[in-house]
Write a protein that holds these residues in place. Structure first.
Motif, PDB file in Angstrom:
ATOM      1  N   SER A   1       0.839  -1.186   0.000  1.00 50.98           N
ATOM      2  CA  SER A   1       0.000   0.000   0.000  1.00 50.98           C
ATOM      3  C   SER A   1       0.879   1.243   0.000  1.00 50.98           C
ATOM      4  N   PRO A   2       0.324   2.413  -0.334  1.00 50.91           N
ATOM      5  CA  PRO A   2       1.130   3.629  -0.356  1.00 50.91           C
ATOM      6  C   PRO A   2       1.738   3.978   0.979  1.00 50.91           C
ATOM      7  N   SER A   3       1.202   3.452   2.089  1.00 54.38           N
ATOM      8  CA  SER A   3       1.744   3.787   3.391  1.00 54.38           C
ATOM      9  C   SER A   3       3.107   3.178   3.628  1.00 54.38           C
ATOM     10  N   LEU A   4       3.570   2.295   2.756  1.00 55.79           N
ATOM     11  CA  LEU A   4       4.895   1.711   2.896  1.00 55.79           C
ATOM     12  C   LEU A   4       5.908   2.418   2.018  1.00 55.79           C
ATOM     13  N   SER A   5       5.602   3.615   1.580  1.00 55.95           N
ATOM     14  CA  SER A   5       6.455   4.255   0.579  1.00 55.95           C
ATOM     15  C   SER A   5       7.837   4.561   1.113  1.00 55.95           C
TER      16      SER A   5
ATOM     17  N   THR B   1      -7.287   1.700  21.248  1.00 58.99           N
ATOM     18  CA  THR B   1      -7.555   1.788  19.810  1.00 58.99           C
ATOM     19  C   THR B   1      -6.791   0.741  19.001  1.00 58.99           C
ATOM     20  N   LEU B   2      -6.079  -0.147  19.653  1.00 55.00           N
ATOM     21  CA  LEU B   2      -5.271  -1.130  18.924  1.00 55.00           C
ATOM     22  C   LEU B   2      -6.171  -2.154  18.244  1.00 55.00           C
ATOM     23  N   PRO B   3      -6.028  -2.355  16.920  1.00 52.02           N
ATOM     24  CA  PRO B   3      -6.879  -3.327  16.227  1.00 52.02           C
ATOM     25  C   PRO B   3      -6.472  -4.753  16.563  1.00 52.02           C
ATOM     26  N   SER B   4      -7.319  -5.687  16.196  1.00 53.19           N
ATOM     27  CA  SER B   4      -7.053  -7.099  16.443  1.00 53.19           C
ATOM     28  C   SER B   4      -6.002  -7.618  15.473  1.00 53.19           C
TER      29      SER B   4
ATOM     30  N   LEU C   1      -4.493  -3.078   8.200  1.00 48.86           N
ATOM     31  CA  LEU C   1      -3.416  -2.735   9.129  1.00 48.86           C
ATOM     32  C   LEU C   1      -2.419  -1.780   8.481  1.00 48.86           C
ATOM     33  N   LEU C   2      -2.135  -2.001   7.211  1.00 47.50           N
ATOM     34  CA  LEU C   2      -1.211  -1.111   6.515  1.00 47.50           C
ATOM     35  C   LEU C   2      -1.810   0.280   6.336  1.00 47.50           C
ATOM     36  N   GLU C   3      -3.076   0.341   6.002  1.00 50.54           N
ATOM     37  CA  GLU C   3      -3.726   1.631   5.779  1.00 50.54           C
ATOM     38  C   GLU C   3      -3.810   2.455   7.064  1.00 50.54           C
ATOM     39  N   SER C   4      -3.877   1.797   8.215  1.00 50.66           N
ATOM     40  CA  SER C   4      -3.963   2.523   9.484  1.00 50.66           C
ATOM     41  C   SER C   4      -2.603   2.768  10.120  1.00 50.66           C
ATOM     42  N   GLY C   5      -1.522   2.287   9.488  1.00 46.45           N
ATOM     43  CA  GLY C   5      -0.192   2.537  10.010  1.00 46.45           C
ATOM     44  C   GLY C   5       0.252   1.613  11.122  1.00 46.45           C
TER      45      GLY C   5
ATOM     46  N   ASP D   1      -4.260   6.918  11.119  1.00 47.04           N
ATOM     47  CA  ASP D   1      -4.887   7.249   9.833  1.00 47.04           C
ATOM     48  C   ASP D   1      -4.010   6.853   8.650  1.00 47.04           C
ATOM     49  N   GLY D   2      -2.837   6.246   8.913  1.00 47.48           N
ATOM     50  CA  GLY D   2      -1.988   5.786   7.828  1.00 47.48           C
ATOM     51  C   GLY D   2      -1.077   6.831   7.240  1.00 47.48           C
ATOM     52  N   THR D   3      -1.213   8.109   7.628  1.00 47.57           N
ATOM     53  CA  THR D   3      -0.324   9.134   7.086  1.00 47.57           C
ATOM     54  C   THR D   3       1.094   8.959   7.613  1.00 47.57           C
ATOM     55  N   VAL D   4       1.215   8.494   8.841  1.00 48.37           N
ATOM     56  CA  VAL D   4       2.504   8.125   9.428  1.00 48.37           C
ATOM     57  C   VAL D   4       2.288   6.846  10.211  1.00 48.37           C
ATOM     58  N   GLY D   5       3.382   6.204  10.604  1.00 50.09           N
ATOM     59  CA  GLY D   5       3.258   5.000  11.422  1.00 50.09           C
ATOM     60  C   GLY D   5       2.646   5.310  12.775  1.00 50.09           C
ATOM     61  N   TRP D   6       1.763   4.443  13.224  1.00 49.69           N
ATOM     62  CA  TRP D   6       1.098   4.680  14.508  1.00 49.69           C
ATOM     63  C   TRP D   6       2.068   4.501  15.665  1.00 49.69           C
TER      64      TRP D   6
END
Length: 447
Positions: free
Chosen positions: A64-68, A120-123, A131-135, A433-438
């Motif tokens: 995904s683009p979040s791994l750029s 807020t941690l997802p499963s 997971l990638l989209e949310s960082g 939000d995926g703009t940066v790593g959580w």
């Protein structure tokens, strides 16, 4: 009289060379230094013009683009990438990639306690793309390893390389580079014929994964020159494919990859501490294609200017900025001019430049942070602290912002650890939000 004895023939032992069945163990023979028509290509950013003493997004199917930040420049998959066009290949076993012992448990000691179990941690069962989209790169790395070991078929090399790429890239994004380097060794020698299509000789491993493993190989063996050699080997492949390209699009693709390899060589030189060599190398890339007014040339000139600023050669940095002015944007040029003031220890002038930019672009986090740092250098600590604190509320947090704010806490109070822990709790409570790593590590909070 007895006849002279005849010499007895020597009985030499015969040695039989047994070929290894595992071609991944074969060592590639280094390419000889030869000159040919490919060496004279003006599009070659790795041409030896001077003496020189490492997800923008990956392909849409791979990452995904979040791994750029951890992958190479954007490029669609081609037949040389190991894409779906190679499915006619006879089945080949890649079960060695599914060895559970090759993937390690991720340490939790590198992140603050508030990040271990936030509300807020997802499963872990959340799909990897989400997971990638949310960082959430740590969870994505864990999920990729689980899917790699248990789900994928041993002959589905496309899926296996896809998951391995996610695993290694996510480890880099959470600053576990040493672990990623160790796990990347499972691939062995990617120059081996084992990874080639038996009919077309196309490489089965995606290009972006090959780029990543070159840098990880240098990290894993502690030899940065190994990374430079790896990028030059990939550059040689780019030149060969440029000469064999059947279409303009394919030729453009391989030229872009060749230029990217050149920039990565400069990156390795910077990490080696060879800043002057990196600057000279980047100077050859800006005019490698014969065009000095292109956007690509401008990007390289900006990189070169930043390198010369780190060296302390302000004159060379100004020269690069002047060369890039004809194809420039006012925001970037003004930012570089402010950085030059900082390099010259002209902090009041730097504050004025950043303040003017902040008034024009109040929502730009980069400008706000640099203004805060410049205020700190002039002794206006309270203003710098207020600016960075507001930035944590209005902008996605990035590593340097957290580090600078933690530094100001250390300068302002003896109870700075409580301030840092409170900041960590605030950052861990936000929704990614995926703009940066959580996730943000202990090093950024200076804990």
């Amino acid at each position: 009289m007895n006849p002279p004895s005849q010499p007895r023939p020597n009985r030499a032992r015969t040695h039989v060379r047994v070929a290894s069945g595992d071609e991944r163990r074969r060592v590639a023979v280094p390419r000889r230094s030869t000159k040919g028509p490919l060496e004279a290509d003006i599009d070659d950013p790795l041409a030896d013009h001077t003496h020189i003493d490492i997800p923008r997004t990956a392909s849409q199917r791979v990452l995904s683009p979040s791994l750029s930040d951890a992958t190479s420049a954007a490029s669609p998959l081609s037949p040389q990438d190991g894409s779906g066009t190679l499915q006619d290949m006879p089945p080949k076993e890649f079960s060695f990639l599914q060895d559970p012992s090759a993937y390690h448990v991720l340490p939790a000691t590198t992140i603050p306690p508030p990040f271990l179990n936030p509300p807020t941690l997802p499963s872990i069962n959340t799909p990897i793309p989400s997971l990638l989209e949310s960082g959430h790169y740590r969870l994505a790395a864990i999920a990729a390893a689980r899917a790699l070991v248990a789900s994928a078929s041993p002959t589905d090399f496309d899926a296996l390389f896809h998951l391995l790429h996610i695993r290694l890239a996510c480890l880099c994004l959470i600053s576990e580079h040493a672990l990623a380097a160790q796990e990347s060794k499972i691939l062995g020698d990617l120059n081996s014929g084992f990874y080639r299509h038996p009919l077309t000789d196309a490489h089965l491993v995606p290009w972006d994964l090959r780029l990543l493993t070159v840098r990880l190989a240098a990290l894993g063996y502690g030899e940065w020159r190994k990374g430079i050699m790896g990028y030059y080997e990939l550059a040689r492949e780019c030149r060969e494919n440029i000469s064999k390209a059947d279409s303009v699009a394919e030729k453009t693709l391989w030229k872009a990859r060749l230029r990217d390899c050149g920039i990565r060589v400069a990156n390795v030189l910077v990490e080696m501490g060879e800043l002057e060599g990196a600057g000279r190398h980047l100077g050859t890339l800006a005019t490698a294609d014969g065009k000095t007014d292109s956007q690509e040339a401008r990007e390289v000139l900006i990189m070169e200017a930043l390198v010369w600023l780190r060296v302390g050669d302000v004159r060379a940095a100004r020269r690069c900025l002047l060369a890039a002015t004809s194809i420039s944007s006012s925001l970037l040029d003004s930012s570089l001019q402010a950085l030059i003031h900082i390099a010259d220890s002209e902090y009041p002038e730097a504050v004025n430049c950043w303040q003017a930019l902040h008034e024009q672009h109040p929502d730009d986090a980069m400008i706000s942070q640099n203004l805060a740092v410049s205020l700190l250098y002039t002794g206006r600590i309270s203003e710098a602290r207020k600016l960075l604190t507001e930035l944590t509320d209005t902008s996605p947090p990035f590593h340097s912002m957290i580090f600078n704010l933690s530094t100001i806490y250390e300068l302002c109070t003896e109870k700075n650890r409580d301030k840092k822990v409170a900041l960590a709790e605030k950052m861990a409570g936000r929704k990614g939000d995926g703009t940066v790593g959580w996730e943000i590590g202990n090093a950024e909070f200076k804990l």
